[in-house]
Design an enzyme around this catalytic site. Structure first.
Site, PDB file in Angstrom:
ATOM      1  CG  HIS A   5      -1.743   1.224   1.390  1.00 48.52           C
ATOM      2  ND1 HIS A   5      -3.042   1.316   0.951  1.00 48.52           N
ATOM      3  CD2 HIS A   5      -1.449   2.429   1.937  1.00 48.52           C
ATOM      4  CE1 HIS A   5      -3.509   2.516   1.224  1.00 48.52           C
ATOM      5  NE2 HIS A   5      -2.555   3.218   1.835  1.00 48.52           N
ATOM      6  CD  GLU A   6       1.839   3.469   3.827  1.00 44.11           C
ATOM      7  OE1 GLU A   6       2.115   4.589   3.358  1.00 44.11           O
ATOM      8  OE2 GLU A   6       0.795   3.236   4.461  1.00 44.11           O
TER       9      GLU A   6
ATOM     10  CG  HIS B 189       0.400   6.387  -0.509  1.00 44.20           C
ATOM     11  ND1 HIS B 189      -0.737   6.828  -1.140  1.00 44.20           N
ATOM     12  CD2 HIS B 189      -0.006   5.832   0.668  1.00 44.20           C
ATOM     13  CE1 HIS B 189      -1.795   6.547  -0.389  1.00 44.20           C
ATOM     14  NE2 HIS B 189      -1.377   5.940   0.718  1.00 44.20           N
TER      15      HIS B 189
ATOM     16  CG  HIS C 222      -5.756   6.598   0.748  1.00 44.93           C
ATOM     17  ND1 HIS C 222      -5.748   7.347   1.903  1.00 44.93           N
ATOM     18  CD2 HIS C 222      -4.669   5.779   0.829  1.00 44.93           C
ATOM     19  CE1 HIS C 222      -4.723   6.986   2.652  1.00 44.93           C
ATOM     20  NE2 HIS C 222      -4.049   6.045   2.020  1.00 44.93           N
TER      21      HIS C 222
END
Length: 758
Positions: free
Chosen positions: A257-258, A261, A267
């Site tokens: 997930h990170e 980014h 998101h």
């Protein structure tokens, strides 16, 4: 009396009805005063928590931190609705139980508001006239201007650093498999993406909150800290990739997930998406959900071509109008047209074969990664065992040093007490000190003379051995006849270790050494070939054996070496594929055959002692792939990234059991094994047992020069057995002589005793 009883009964019934009314639930639309007060008190507490949460994750502006109490209730409800919509729960605008559970769930520390604005009802998945779905993923800020990115880990000393590196690489591979991105790990603080574990406030303005809730945060692509991913070190992480949360938070899912980014994705409001802000332990298994896949391909493209609809183009002529179709490429989710996909053509097997090949390639790649991972685990275990052995050896050496120091202190105390018990000796102390100093100097002089004699004896022994080898090899064809102008034979160390730039125009060239009767100054694998150095010459051995025309002068390959070069002390090829020569107190670094700028440099620039005059050998140990250097009785380990000696060195060469001191050369061969050389022999080293594989040295010329055994040459074992037999025979002959002498003396004694009695 009766009226009083009736009045009391009515009052009791009225009080009971009021209690029942208080305990019953109010009907819909009723506004009980007590219930309203209770609800307002609860809402005040919840609003305070909700305000902080909404401001932290960008649903309310952070600039209103001091004036938050002046906001209207409509603003708060609108922010709560946005949160509920983004969290995929029922939208009520109230702080209900579902909302309370949502804000208590662990999540990413990156805000949602900027991406929430893109998720209006008219931007959700819905069908339009062309049957093409509009993307729901969110792109945030800039993207990387290139597709080849680097990453590094800051906390390399943490206990689970190797597992973290493996998980981060796995997460990056997932993003790379669905885009044109490639990732490469580097050991530098200038990497595009830096992985950091930190606690609380850690210098970026976004502090962590301890265990629970905020797990990590990352920065979007850009300079400085752009692309960096930070993880809360107070969390209990599961680095084994297990789906069971009882062992901790799944680090692989959070890292995936990170890193999204870090690549530019914001998101997503889709619960099954990787970029959903709240933590969920979903198994990715190498595949991305459609929402994340479309997002990353929108930013960086896709590896494979996709099929999209034909866009009609009209071409007009003088007589007819023809409509032509052209295939266009779409980066987002394409419409599917079966008749335009050539893989559906039953007559076209090439696409199916290509798909099978691609599937086989992916399977082989997965198997290769698994084997590489297993090999890395084994390497880590072996390195841990070696470090443990070294630690135990250091501890033993330290205890021995402490014991010796304690013994010295005890002797000094005893010596002092003896002087105190006998004060008359105090007057003779200066004289005794002078006498002790004289004796010490005399012992040093004798030791030096003994060492010089031993060196000369070894040189003569080596000369005799070389001469014996030459005669056995050449037989009677080349008899050795000394003449008046014969060039002296080389000694054990015939070449000086300190080289200076002197020009000897009339200096005669040294004769080429005999390949089968010489020892080696240095030996190394360079560009996959074996190079052996002796004096100013070298041999070059490839897969087909020794190259023609060798030995040749070293300076024919590396002309930047000193003109008066007589020998090299050590040579090796480092991890940057540079060739490093050690000559006396200096070392040279070559890029292929070109001298690197700034070289030569002194050995002291590596962190070695300034008094060190030369290096005996340098090699990369196959057991841990680290670089080592030896000189005399000591050895050092070099940090390949800093180019400096590591702090806890030097150490004694006795750790390399069976190798001994003052070796001539060492290197790692193509088979991954390490070999040590001294005089005319060599030893193979057993990495697992930390000792030589055979106690007796083997002849170097047979193994490395492929020299054949001559007819007059005696086998090593036969020579060893013959020496033992000759020693036994000599011992037997001397014993028999002593026995005869003893018998003769005994006879004389008996005769003398008989005469004395008579």
């Amino acid at each position: 009396m009766f009226s009083k009883y009736v009045l009391a009964t009515l009052l009791a019934l009225f009080a009971q009805s009021m209690c029942i009314q208080e305990l019953s639930l109010p009907p819909e639309g009723s506004h009980s005063t007590a219930a309203t007060r209770s609800k307002k008190a609860k809402t005040a507490i919840s609003e305070d928590i909700m305000y902080n949460y909404l401001m932290q994750f960008d649903y309310l502006p952070k600039s209103d931190l001091e004036t938050g109490a002046l906001r209207t209730e409509d603003q708060l409800k609108e922010a709560i609705r946005s949160l509920q919509s983004f969290g995929n729960i029922t939208v009520t605008g109230e702080i209900d139980s579902a909302t309370a559970r949502l804000i208590q769930k662990p999540r990413c520390g990156v805000g949602d508001r900027r991406s929430a604005d893109s998720f209006s009802p008219d931007n959700l998945y819905h069908e339009i006239g062309s049957n093409v779905r509009v993307r729901r993923f969110a792109l945030q800020g800039p993207k990387w201007s290139r597709t080849d990115l680097t990453w590094s880990m800051v906390n390399r000393s943490m206990p689970d650093a190797s597992k973290v590196e493996r998980m981060v690489q796995t997460a990056l591979d997932v993003w790379a498999n669905h885009s044109k991105l490639t990732f490469r790990e580097v050991y530098s603080d200038q990497a595009d993406i830096q992985i950091l574990f930190a606690r609380r406030a850690h210098g970026d303005g976004y502090k962590f909150d301890g265990p629970g809730q905020v797990l990590a945060h990352a920065f979007y692509p850009g300079e400085g800290r752009g692309g960096d991913a930070h993880f809360d070190a107070d969390e209990t992480w599961n680095f084994d990739g297990e789906s069971d949360d009882s062992h901790g938070t799944n680090f692989l899912n959070v890292a995936l997930h990170e890193l999204g980014h870090s690549l530019g994705l914001a998101h997503s409001a889709i619960p099954d998406a990787v970029m959903f802000p709240w933590y969920q332990n979903n198994e990715v298994a190498g595949n991305l959900p459609d929402d994340d896949r479309y997002g990353i391909q929108q930013l960086y493209g896709t590896k494979e071509k996709t099929w999209g609809p034909y866009k009609p183009q009209t071409t007009t002529t003088t007589t007819t109008t023809t409509t032509m179709r052209a295939m266009i490429y779409r980066a987002d989710k394409p419409a599917y047209w079966p008749w335009n996909n050539p893989s559906n053509n039953p007559n076209n097997d090439r696409n199916r074969a290509r798909e099978r090949q691609e599937e086989e390639r992916r399977r082989q790649e997965k198997e290769r990664r698994r084997q590489e991972e297993e090999r890395r685990h084994q390497e880590e275990e072996r390195r841990r065992q070696v470090e443990e052995r070294q630690r135990q050896e250091e501890e033993r050496w330290r205890q021995e040093q402490e014991r010796q120091e304690e013994e010295n202190r005890r002797r000094k105390i005893e010596h002092k007490s003896q002087w105190e018990r006998n004060p008359s000796k105090e007057r003779n102390r200066p004289r005794e000190r002078q006498e002790m100093e004289r004796r010490r100097q005399e012992q040093e002089r004798q030791e030096q003379e003994r060492q010089e004699q031993e060196d000369r004896r070894r040189e003569r022994e080596r000369d005799r051995q070389l001469e014996w080898e030459r005669r056995n090899r050449n037989g009677a064809r080349e008899p050795v006849t000394p003449t008046a102008n014969t060039t002296p034979r080389p000694t054990n160390k015939p070449y000086p270790t300190v080289h200076r730039q002197h020009h000897h125009h009339n200096k005669p060239r040294k004769p080429k050494p005999d390949s089968c009767m010489t020892y080696y100054d240095a030996i190394s694998i360079i560009r996959g070939e074996l190079f052996i150095f002796r004096g100013p010459y070298l041999w070059r051995i490839g897969t087909s054996g020794l190259y023609n025309g060798y030995p040749t002068e070293i300076r024919r390959h590396w002309s930047a070496l000193p003109e008066n070069l007589t020998k090299v002390d050590a040579v090796y090829e480092n991890k940057q594929r540079q060739i490093v020569f050690f000559i006396g107190r200096e070392y040279y670094v070559f890029n292929s055959v070109m001298l690197a700028p700034g070289f030569p440099k002194p050995l002291a620039s590596l962190g070695l002692p300034p008094t060190l005059t030369h290096i005996d050998a340098s090699f990369v140990w196959g057991h841990n792939n680290r670089t080592y250097m030896t000189s005399g009785t000591l050895y050092w380990r070099i940090d390949d990234y800093t180019g400096q000696v590591e702090l806890d060195y030097p150490r004694d060469m006795s750790i390399w059991s069976g190798v001994g001191y003052n070796i001539d050369a060492a290197f790692q061969y193509l088979d991954g094994k390490t070999y040590f050389f001294k005089n005319l022999g060599y030893w193979e080293f057993n990495d697992d047992r930390m000792k030589v594989a055979h106690a007796r040295a083997k002849l170097s010329a047979r193994r490395w020069m492929q020299c054949a055994r001559s007819a007059n040459e005696v086998d090593d074992e036969q020579r060893w057995t013959a020496s033992l037999v000759s020693e036994g025979e000599e011992t037997g002959r001397s014993g028999s002589r002593e026995l005869r002498i003893n018998h003769f003396i005994l006879s004389i004694l008996l005769l003398a005793i008989a005469n004395w009695r008579s």
